[in-house]
Write a protein that holds these residues in place. Structure first.
Motif, PDB file in Angstrom:
ATOM      1  N   TRP A   1       0.866  -1.184   0.000  1.00 20.92           N
ATOM      2  CA  TRP A   1       0.000   0.000   0.000  1.00 20.92           C
ATOM      3  C   TRP A   1       0.898   1.228   0.000  1.00 20.92           C
ATOM      4  O   TRP A   1       1.716   1.397   0.906  1.00 20.92           O
ATOM      5  N   ILE A   2       0.754   2.053  -1.039  1.00 20.31           N
ATOM      6  CA  ILE A   2       1.572   3.254  -1.188  1.00 20.31           C
ATOM      7  C   ILE A   2       0.675   4.463  -0.975  1.00 20.31           C
ATOM      8  O   ILE A   2      -0.274   4.684  -1.725  1.00 20.31           O
TER       9      ILE A   2
ATOM     10  N   GLY B   1       9.372  -4.623  -0.052  1.00 22.14           N
ATOM     11  CA  GLY B   1       8.955  -5.988   0.257  1.00 22.14           C
ATOM     12  C   GLY B   1       7.453  -6.136   0.394  1.00 22.14           C
ATOM     13  O   GLY B   1       6.714  -5.167   0.609  1.00 22.14           O
ATOM     14  N   SER B   2       6.987  -7.358   0.302  1.00 25.00           N
ATOM     15  CA  SER B   2       5.560  -7.682   0.398  1.00 25.00           C
ATOM     16  C   SER B   2       4.958  -7.143   1.687  1.00 25.00           C
ATOM     17  O   SER B   2       5.614  -7.120   2.728  1.00 25.00           O
ATOM     18  N   ASN B   3       3.700  -6.716   1.592  1.00 29.92           N
ATOM     19  CA  ASN B   3       2.894  -6.254   2.712  1.00 29.92           C
ATOM     20  C   ASN B   3       3.376  -4.947   3.342  1.00 29.92           C
ATOM     21  O   ASN B   3       2.895  -4.568   4.406  1.00 29.92           O
ATOM     22  N   ALA B   4       4.304  -4.259   2.699  1.00 28.31           N
ATOM     23  CA  ALA B   4       4.790  -2.989   3.245  1.00 28.31           C
ATOM     24  C   ALA B   4       3.734  -1.901   3.052  1.00 28.31           C
ATOM     25  O   ALA B   4       2.912  -1.961   2.139  1.00 28.31           O
ATOM     26  N   ILE B   5       3.799  -0.903   3.927  1.00 24.81           N
ATOM     27  CA  ILE B   5       2.964   0.282   3.819  1.00 24.81           C
ATOM     28  C   ILE B   5       3.888   1.486   3.759  1.00 24.81           C
ATOM     29  O   ILE B   5       4.759   1.648   4.629  1.00 24.81           O
ATOM     30  N   ILE B   6       3.698   2.308   2.724  1.00 26.12           N
ATOM     31  CA  ILE B   6       4.514   3.506   2.551  1.00 26.12           C
ATOM     32  C   ILE B   6       3.633   4.699   2.924  1.00 26.12           C
ATOM     33  O   ILE B   6       2.638   4.973   2.254  1.00 26.12           O
ATOM     34  N   GLY B   7       3.991   5.406   3.987  1.00 23.17           N
ATOM     35  CA  GLY B   7       3.180   6.503   4.491  1.00 23.17           C
ATOM     36  C   GLY B   7       3.161   7.695   3.551  1.00 23.17           C
ATOM     37  O   GLY B   7       4.069   7.906   2.742  1.00 23.17           O
ATOM     38  N   ALA B   8       2.123   8.497   3.685  1.00 25.62           N
ATOM     39  CA  ALA B   8       1.936   9.680   2.844  1.00 25.62           C
ATOM     40  C   ALA B   8       3.166  10.583   2.882  1.00 25.62           C
ATOM     41  O   ALA B   8       3.813  10.736   3.917  1.00 25.62           O
ATOM     42  N   ASN B   9       3.480  11.155   1.723  1.00 24.13           N
ATOM     43  CA  ASN B   9       4.570  12.114   1.537  1.00 24.13           C
ATOM     44  C   ASN B   9       5.964  11.531   1.700  1.00 24.13           C
ATOM     45  O   ASN B   9       6.938  12.279   1.756  1.00 24.13           O
TER      46      ASN B   9
ATOM     47  N   VAL C   1       6.192  -0.649   7.977  1.00 28.01           N
ATOM     48  CA  VAL C   1       5.604   0.645   7.672  1.00 28.01           C
ATOM     49  C   VAL C   1       6.750   1.642   7.648  1.00 28.01           C
ATOM     50  O   VAL C   1       7.569   1.681   8.579  1.00 28.01           O
ATOM     51  N   VAL C   2       6.832   2.436   6.568  1.00 27.81           N
ATOM     52  CA  VAL C   2       7.866   3.459   6.479  1.00 27.81           C
ATOM     53  C   VAL C   2       7.217   4.810   6.195  1.00 27.81           C
ATOM     54  O   VAL C   2       6.114   4.891   5.663  1.00 27.81           O
ATOM     55  N   GLY C   3       7.936   5.865   6.549  1.00 28.96           N
ATOM     56  CA  GLY C   3       7.467   7.208   6.261  1.00 28.96           C
ATOM     57  C   GLY C   3       8.607   8.184   6.399  1.00 28.96           C
ATOM     58  O   GLY C   3       9.670   7.871   6.929  1.00 28.96           O
TER      59      GLY C   3
ATOM     60  N   ILE D   1       9.097   2.869  10.528  1.00 30.54           N
ATOM     61  CA  ILE D   1       8.329   3.363  11.667  1.00 30.54           C
ATOM     62  C   ILE D   1       7.861   2.196  12.524  1.00 30.54           C
ATOM     63  O   ILE D   1       7.832   2.283  13.752  1.00 30.54           O
ATOM     64  N   LYS D   2       7.510   1.094  11.859  1.00 31.16           N
ATOM     65  CA  LYS D   2       6.949  -0.048  12.582  1.00 31.16           C
ATOM     66  C   LYS D   2       7.159  -1.309  11.754  1.00 31.16           C
ATOM     67  O   LYS D   2       7.075  -1.269  10.534  1.00 31.16           O
ATOM     68  N   VAL D   3       7.407  -2.422  12.424  1.00 31.97           N
ATOM     69  CA  VAL D   3       7.447  -3.735  11.780  1.00 31.97           C
ATOM     70  C   VAL D   3       6.160  -4.450  12.163  1.00 31.97           C
ATOM     71  O   VAL D   3       5.815  -4.516  13.347  1.00 31.97           O
TER      72      VAL D   3
END
Length: 154
Positions: free
Chosen positions: A107-108, A121-129, A141-143, A150-152
């Motif tokens: 999810w981007i 990688g699979s199931n990652a979430i890329i935070g807004a901006n 989760v990255v941002g 930010i979180k695993v």
């Protein structure tokens, strides 16, 4: 919608995109020649204003969701060095640091930029901006700018 060189683009089943989609597979820029490959998997959804630019390889796996105003590129105008500064950006040779690989179920978020040579990688979430300049581990989760973990999730 702008689709440059669709012969280099493969799109799976269940693809959906809203307006202002721009997918560019550059096989020539000035005197340079490239063999771009863009692969978009099954059940991928792009919201508005998605821009993908490719001279090398961009792979987007299955079940990937992109919000609006997303930029994904595997190249830049010139390398980042003092020699490049002697040439106007538009006249610099295109340069790829490597492919962009986005695995399944990613999810981007809104207004994200994903730069050359990155694997998400699979199931990652890329935070807004976020500006993604390095690999993103699966299930994380990255941002931020540059993006950081930010979180695993698992």
């Amino acid at each position: 919608m702008i689709i440059k060189n669709p012969k280099y683009i493969s799109i799976g089943n269940g693809f959906a995109a809203m307006y202002n989609l721009r997918i560019e597979a550059w096989d020539k820029y000035g005197e340079q020649k490239f063999f771009p490959e863009i692969y978009i998997g099954n059940n991928v959804v792009f919201n508005t204003d998605v821009h993908i630019g490719c001279i090398n390889k961009i792979f987007i796996g299955d079940n990937v969701l992109l919000a609006s105003r997303i930029y994904i590129s595997d190249h830049s105008h010139g390398e980042v060095n003092s020699e490049a500064l002697k040439v106007a950006p538009v006249h610099r040779k295109l340069y790829s640091k490597g492919p962009v690989i986005i695995e399944n179920n990613v999810w981007i978020g809104e207004n994200v930029s994903i730069l050359p040579g990155v694997k998400i990688g699979s199931n990652a979430i890329i935070g807004a901006n976020a500006v993604v300049t390095k690999d993103v581990p699966a299930n994380s989760v990255v941002g931020g700018n540059p993006a950081r973990i930010i979180k695993v999730l698992v």
